[in-house]
Design a protein around this motif. Structure first.
Motif, PDB file in Angstrom:
ATOM      1  N   PRO A 139      14.489 -89.896  16.943  1.00  9.69           N
ATOM      2  CA  PRO A 139      15.683 -89.402  17.053  1.00  9.69           C
ATOM      3  C   PRO A 139      15.836 -87.916  17.239  1.00  9.69           C
ATOM      4  CG  PRO A 139      15.121 -89.779  14.747  1.00  9.69           C
ATOM      5  CD  PRO A 139      14.131 -90.281  15.456  1.00  9.69           C
ATOM      6  N   LYS A 140      16.847 -87.419  18.017  1.00  6.34           N
ATOM      7  CA  LYS A 140      16.939 -86.252  18.669  1.00  6.34           C
ATOM      8  C   LYS A 140      16.536 -84.945  17.631  1.00  6.34           C
ATOM      9  CE  LYS A 140      21.824 -86.328  19.196  1.00  6.34           C
ATOM     10  NZ  LYS A 140      22.296 -85.450  18.315  1.00  6.34           N
ATOM     11  N   TRP A 141      17.397 -85.502  16.516  1.00 10.49           N
ATOM     12  CA  TRP A 141      17.264 -84.331  15.571  1.00 10.49           C
ATOM     13  C   TRP A 141      16.034 -84.111  14.738  1.00 10.49           C
ATOM     14  CZ3 TRP A 141      16.162 -86.288  10.492  1.00 10.49           C
ATOM     15  CH2 TRP A 141      16.211 -87.568  10.645  1.00 10.49           C
ATOM     16  N   LEU A 142      14.996 -84.835  15.067  1.00 11.99           N
ATOM     17  CA  LEU A 142      13.653 -84.729  14.889  1.00 11.99           C
ATOM     18  C   LEU A 142      12.775 -83.927  15.804  1.00 11.99           C
ATOM     19  CD1 LEU A 142      12.525 -87.940  12.931  1.00 11.99           C
ATOM     20  CD2 LEU A 142      12.908 -85.696  12.053  1.00 11.99           C
ATOM     21  N   ALA A 143      13.493 -83.799  16.992  1.00 10.75           N
ATOM     22  CA  ALA A 143      12.606 -83.293  18.123  1.00 10.75           C
ATOM     23  C   ALA A 143      12.454 -81.731  17.713  1.00 10.75           C
ATOM     24  CB  ALA A 143      13.209 -83.446  19.611  1.00 10.75           C
ATOM     25  N   ASP A 144      11.433 -80.980  18.344  1.00 12.43           N
ATOM     26  CA  ASP A 144      11.417 -79.757  18.245  1.00 12.43           C
ATOM     27  C   ASP A 144      10.885 -79.134  19.545  1.00 12.43           C
ATOM     28  OD1 ASP A 144       8.981 -80.089  15.938  1.00 12.43           O
ATOM     29  OD2 ASP A 144       8.526 -79.027  17.930  1.00 12.43           O
ATOM     30  N   PRO A 145      11.019 -77.776  19.571  1.00 14.20           N
ATOM     31  CA  PRO A 145      10.533 -77.255  21.027  1.00 14.20           C
ATOM     32  C   PRO A 145       8.904 -77.700  21.126  1.00 14.20           C
ATOM     33  CG  PRO A 145      11.872 -75.622  19.916  1.00 14.20           C
ATOM     34  CD  PRO A 145      11.549 -76.823  18.926  1.00 14.20           C
ATOM     35  N   LEU A 169      19.470 -66.206  24.046  1.00 14.68           N
ATOM     36  CA  LEU A 169      18.081 -65.900  23.928  1.00 14.68           C
ATOM     37  C   LEU A 169      17.391 -67.292  23.290  1.00 14.68           C
ATOM     38  CD1 LEU A 169      15.856 -64.137  24.838  1.00 14.68           C
ATOM     39  CD2 LEU A 169      15.802 -63.045  22.516  1.00 14.68           C
ATOM     40  N   ARG A 170      17.858 -67.437  22.189  1.00 10.01           N
ATOM     41  CA  ARG A 170      17.510 -68.622  21.091  1.00 10.01           C
ATOM     42  C   ARG A 170      17.563 -69.796  21.904  1.00 10.01           C
ATOM     43  NH1 ARG A 170      18.062 -67.858  14.748  1.00 10.01           N
ATOM     44  NH2 ARG A 170      18.121 -65.642  14.738  1.00 10.01           N
ATOM     45  N   LEU A 171      18.514 -70.190  22.580  1.00  9.93           N
ATOM     46  CA  LEU A 171      18.806 -71.386  23.387  1.00  9.93           C
ATOM     47  C   LEU A 171      17.530 -71.323  24.512  1.00  9.93           C
ATOM     48  CD1 LEU A 171      22.601 -71.641  23.835  1.00  9.93           C
ATOM     49  CD2 LEU A 171      20.789 -73.267  22.708  1.00  9.93           C
ATOM     50  N   ARG A 172      17.433 -70.166  24.977  1.00  9.26           N
ATOM     51  CA  ARG A 172      16.287 -70.106  26.312  1.00  9.26           C
ATOM     52  C   ARG A 172      15.176 -70.305  25.702  1.00  9.26           C
ATOM     53  NH1 ARG A 172      13.815 -64.828  28.448  1.00  9.26           N
ATOM     54  NH2 ARG A 172      12.918 -64.759  26.261  1.00  9.26           N
ATOM     55  N   GLU A 173      14.798 -70.069  24.488  1.00  9.99           N
ATOM     56  CA  GLU A 173      13.550 -70.501  23.755  1.00  9.99           C
ATOM     57  C   GLU A 173      13.497 -71.824  23.251  1.00  9.99           C
ATOM     58  OE1 GLU A 173      13.523 -67.570  20.671  1.00  9.99           O
ATOM     59  OE2 GLU A 173      12.777 -65.877  21.954  1.00  9.99           O
ATOM     60  N   CYS A 174      14.468 -72.378  22.953  1.00  5.85           N
ATOM     61  CA  CYS A 174      14.647 -73.807  22.528  1.00  5.85           C
ATOM     62  C   CYS A 174      14.571 -74.686  23.561  1.00  5.85           C
ATOM     63  CB  CYS A 174      15.796 -74.020  21.673  1.00  5.85           C
ATOM     64  SG  CYS A 174      16.266 -75.818  21.316  1.00  5.85           S
ATOM     65  N   LEU A 175      15.119 -74.345  24.674  1.00  9.73           N
ATOM     66  CA  LEU A 175      15.064 -75.486  26.027  1.00  9.73           C
ATOM     67  C   LEU A 175      13.937 -75.364  26.491  1.00  9.73           C
ATOM     68  CD1 LEU A 175      18.708 -74.262  27.310  1.00  9.73           C
ATOM     69  CD2 LEU A 175      18.033 -76.785  26.340  1.00  9.73           C
ATOM     70  N   GLN A 176      13.039 -74.441  26.140  1.00  8.39           N
ATOM     71  CA  GLN A 176      11.635 -74.241  26.779  1.00  8.39           C
ATOM     72  C   GLN A 176      11.017 -75.586  26.633  1.00  8.39           C
ATOM     73  OE1 GLN A 176       9.176 -71.258  25.284  1.00  8.39           O
ATOM     74  NE2 GLN A 176       7.370 -71.590  26.473  1.00  8.39           N
ATOM     75  N   GLY A 177      11.330 -76.189  25.314  1.00  4.73           N
ATOM     76  CA  GLY A 177      10.490 -77.381  24.815  1.00  4.73           C
ATOM     77  C   GLY A 177      11.111 -78.539  25.722  1.00  4.73           C
ATOM     78  N   PHE A 178      12.141 -78.404  26.228  1.00  9.72           N
ATOM     79  CA  PHE A 178      12.689 -79.587  27.108  1.00  9.72           C
ATOM     80  C   PHE A 178      12.639 -79.375  28.415  1.00  9.72           C
ATOM     81  CE2 PHE A 178      14.747 -79.468  22.964  1.00  9.72           C
ATOM     82  CZ  PHE A 178      14.684 -81.086  22.408  1.00  9.72           C
ATOM     83  N   ALA A 179      11.741 -78.394  29.049  1.00 11.54           N
ATOM     84  CA  ALA A 179      11.645 -77.942  30.459  1.00 11.54           C
ATOM     85  C   ALA A 179      11.703 -78.994  31.241  1.00 11.54           C
ATOM     86  CB  ALA A 179      10.473 -77.045  30.504  1.00 11.54           C
ATOM     87  N   GLU A 180      10.884 -80.149  31.067  1.00 10.30           N
ATOM     88  CA  GLU A 180      10.724 -81.472  31.983  1.00 10.30           C
ATOM     89  C   GLU A 180      11.774 -82.109  31.954  1.00 10.30           C
ATOM     90  OE1 GLU A 180       7.301 -83.572  30.862  1.00 10.30           O
ATOM     91  OE2 GLU A 180       5.902 -82.111  31.151  1.00 10.30           O
ATOM     92  N   LEU A 181      12.916 -82.120  31.138  1.00 13.83           N
ATOM     93  CA  LEU A 181      13.977 -82.781  31.424  1.00 13.83           C
ATOM     94  C   LEU A 181      15.104 -82.085  32.030  1.00 13.83           C
ATOM     95  CD1 LEU A 181      14.336 -83.809  27.454  1.00 13.83           C
ATOM     96  CD2 LEU A 181      13.594 -85.109  29.227  1.00 13.83           C
TER      97      LEU A 181
END
Lengths: 231, 202
Positions: B106-112, B177-189
């Motif tokens: 589930p998406k709520w378990l995902a992390d960057p 800034l935090r969103l940028r850091e978080c979205l780093q974990g989803f870069a391929e998406l």
């Protein structure tokens, strides 16, 4: 990247900087690669957020009157009806209470007033010879029932005054005997005092009850018709 | 739609006028609630509560941006909902997908920092962004939802959440800034044009 620069970049992105601040930042951006890169990142993040698909509301959130607890508008006459009904109801209970309990209170207070009864005793004693005279005539002639019954409450009303009681008992006994001679159940009549007339005419009591009932009915009709019209 | 006339009518108790406003703003209100709460059902409930509350207190609206005033109402409804959740947490261990199947990841378990295989599970950019939003502090999330998702200007956001303009600027910058850091974990998406890798690499 310090906090101040980050805020400057974010505000610059949204066009919130003054022209002079913008010019100063643009100069720095041309010479500072990291600053320019951070600006690109912030812009990309903002673009992603802005391109999030806008969901449609899954249902209409329009409100109903029930949801917000609105009541149907009532006619202007409604408060007048309500006031009249309340007043009539109160008056009905007041007259009912007065007519029911006031005579009893009068009797209780009379029983409790021994001295007052004693002062009235002479007047009562004066009536005694008259009654005695009537009683002595009883065996020969019929004693009128009205006189007997009218004396009965006096006999019961004067117990504290011994003299008057003794005087009162004499005619009653004789009247009783006379009654028995006439074939009537005279002692029973003597034990039941006549019902006193109501202090407030009962027609008023009836009128208040009718007004209250009509008022309640009209209020119910008005409420129902308002609710129906509202729907 | 003459918004001011509808507001005036609604203030005098005209429910039909208020419902016209509801129909106009309900999508914005629902989207704001959805992004703050991250759950459609809860967002729908919060939106309904917000409109009921708005009607009851519309007499307190003294002009200005009606949208900002409405957004304050919906954010308050969302905060109430989040407080309720805190008191009675009901998060399922294995949330269902739209088809009713259990999510393996589930998406709520995902992390960057999750692996590429796990990242592949988050198959929608929207889910990735929502995940990152869900991990923002509530104050930051509210500001970024209003400014970047609802497109409100700083003044409107400041009026909606009743904080100074400077605080809005600060929160928005830090949230981005935090969103940028978080979205780093989803870069391929992310779509190629929005990849953040290059900027993050520096």
């Amino acid at each position: 990247m310090n906090q101040r620069d980050l805020e400057l970049l974010s505000s610059y992105l949204d066009g919130q900087l003054t022209p002079s601040d913008s010019a100063r930042l643009e100069t720095r951006l041309n010479s500072d690669g990291q600053l320019a890169s951070t600006l690109d990142d912030l812009r990309a993040a903002r673009t992603l957020l802005r391109q999030l698909p806008k969901r449609r509301a899954p249902r209409n959130f329009t409100l109903t009157r029930k949801m917000v607890g609105l009541n149907p508008p009532l006619p202007r006459a409604y408060p007048a009806f309500r006031f009249a009904t309340v007043v009539a109801t109160l008056l009905f209970f007041f007259t009912f209470g007065v007519n029911t309990f006031a005579p009893q209170l009068v009797q209780v207070s009379t029983f409790g007033m021994g001295g007052a009864a004693a002062t009235e005793a002479p007047a009562f004693a004066q009536q005694a010879p008259v009654m005695e005279a009537a009683a002595t005539e009883a065996p020969a002639t019929e004693v009128p029932l009205e006189s007997a019954s009218s004396l009965a409450p006096l006999a019961t009303a004067m117990p504290p005054a011994e003299d008057s009681a003794r005087v009162a008992e004499t005619p009653m006994t004789k009247i009783g005997e006379a009654g028995n001679a006439g074939g009537l159940d005279q002692p029973q009549v003597a034990n039941e005092p006549p019902r006193p007339a109501p202090l407030i005419p009962s027609v008023w009591q009836t009128a208040f009850a009718v007004v209250a009932l009509v008022g309640v009915s009209l209020m119910a009709i008005l409420r129902r018709s308002s609710a129906n019209r509202w729907k | 739609m003459n918004e001011q006339a509808l507001i005036t009518d609604a203030q005098s108790g005209n429910l039909d006028a208020f419902n016209t406003l509801v129909l106009h703003y309900q999508d914005s209100v629902f989207n704001t609630a959805l992004r703050i709460l991250g759950d459609e059902d809860q967002a729908a409930d919060a939106s309904q509560e917000a409109f009921i509350s708005a009607f009851k207190s519309i007499s307190s609206f003294r002009g200005g941006s009606f949208k900002a005033w409405l957004m304050r109402t919906v954010t308050n409804a969302c905060y109430d909902e989040l407080r309720r959740q805190k008191r009675r947490p009901t998060t399922p261990l294995e949330p269902d997908t739209d088809d009713g199947d259990e999510m393996d990841s589930p998406k709520w378990l995902a992390d960057p920092n999750m692996t590429p295989a796990q990242q592949a599970e988050a198959d929608e950019v929207e889910h990735a962004i929502q995940h990152c939003l869900d991990h923002l502090p509530l104050d930051f999330k509210t500001v970024v939802v209003m400014a970047d998702i609802q497109g409100m200007d700083y003044t409107e956001v400041a009026a909606a959440i009743r904080v100074p303009l400077g605080t809005i600027k600060s929160r928005l910058a830090r949230a981005r800034l935090r969103l940028r850091e978080c979205l780093q974990g989803f870069a391929e998406l992310l779509p190629a044009s929005y990849r953040l890798d290059e900027g993050l690499a520096q």
